[in-house]
Design an enzyme around this catalytic site. Structure first.
Site, mmCIF file in Angstrom:
data_model
loop_
_atom_site.group_PDB
_atom_site.id
_atom_site.type_symbol
_atom_site.label_atom_id
_atom_site.label_comp_id
_atom_site.label_asym_id
_atom_site.label_seq_id
_atom_site.Cartn_x
_atom_site.Cartn_y
_atom_site.Cartn_z
ATOM 1 N N ARG A 18 0.830 -1.216 0.000
ATOM 2 C CA ARG A 18 0.000 0.000 0.000
ATOM 3 C C ARG A 18 0.858 1.257 0.000
ATOM 4 O O ARG A 18 0.579 2.217 -0.721
ATOM 5 C CB ARG A 18 -0.951 0.022 1.197
ATOM 6 N N ASN A 36 -6.190 -2.480 2.539
ATOM 7 C CA ASN A 36 -6.259 -3.933 2.675
ATOM 8 C C ASN A 36 -7.695 -4.343 2.940
ATOM 9 O O ASN A 36 -8.421 -3.645 3.655
ATOM 10 C CB ASN A 36 -5.407 -4.416 3.847
#
EC number: 3.6.1.7
Length: 89
Positions: A18, A36
């Site tokens: 990320r 997520n």
């Protein structure tokens, strides 16, 4: 300008994926968010010019050396004009 909703599968959680996406987004002037999901996928919305999005997606698919994108899906969604950056959620 385009915006896409994406889902990534593979080794994409707990490997800095990320934050790699957010850092790469800055290089290519991409806005949106990445997070997520509980099922092991990573979800992202990414917005920018078509050329910059293609460069960004190539970088994301290549990964950061720890992550490995095995597959992804994407669909075009409406643009959000007020967005200023890529956020990690």
């Amino acid at each position: 300008m385009k915006r896409y909703l994406l889902f990534f599968t593979g080794r994409v959680q707990f490997v800095g994926f990320r934050y790699f996406c957010a850092t790469s987004a800055m290089k290519f002037s991409i806005t949106g968010w990445v997070k997520n999901l509980e099922n092991g996928l990573v979800q992202m919305e990414a917005q920018g010019t078509e050329g910059n999005l293609n460069l960004f997606f190539d970088a994301v698919k290549s990964g950061n050396g720890f992550s490995k994108v095995e597959d992804y899906s994407m669909k075009e969604i409406p643009i959000i004009h007020t967005e200023k950056e890529m956020k990690v959620r």
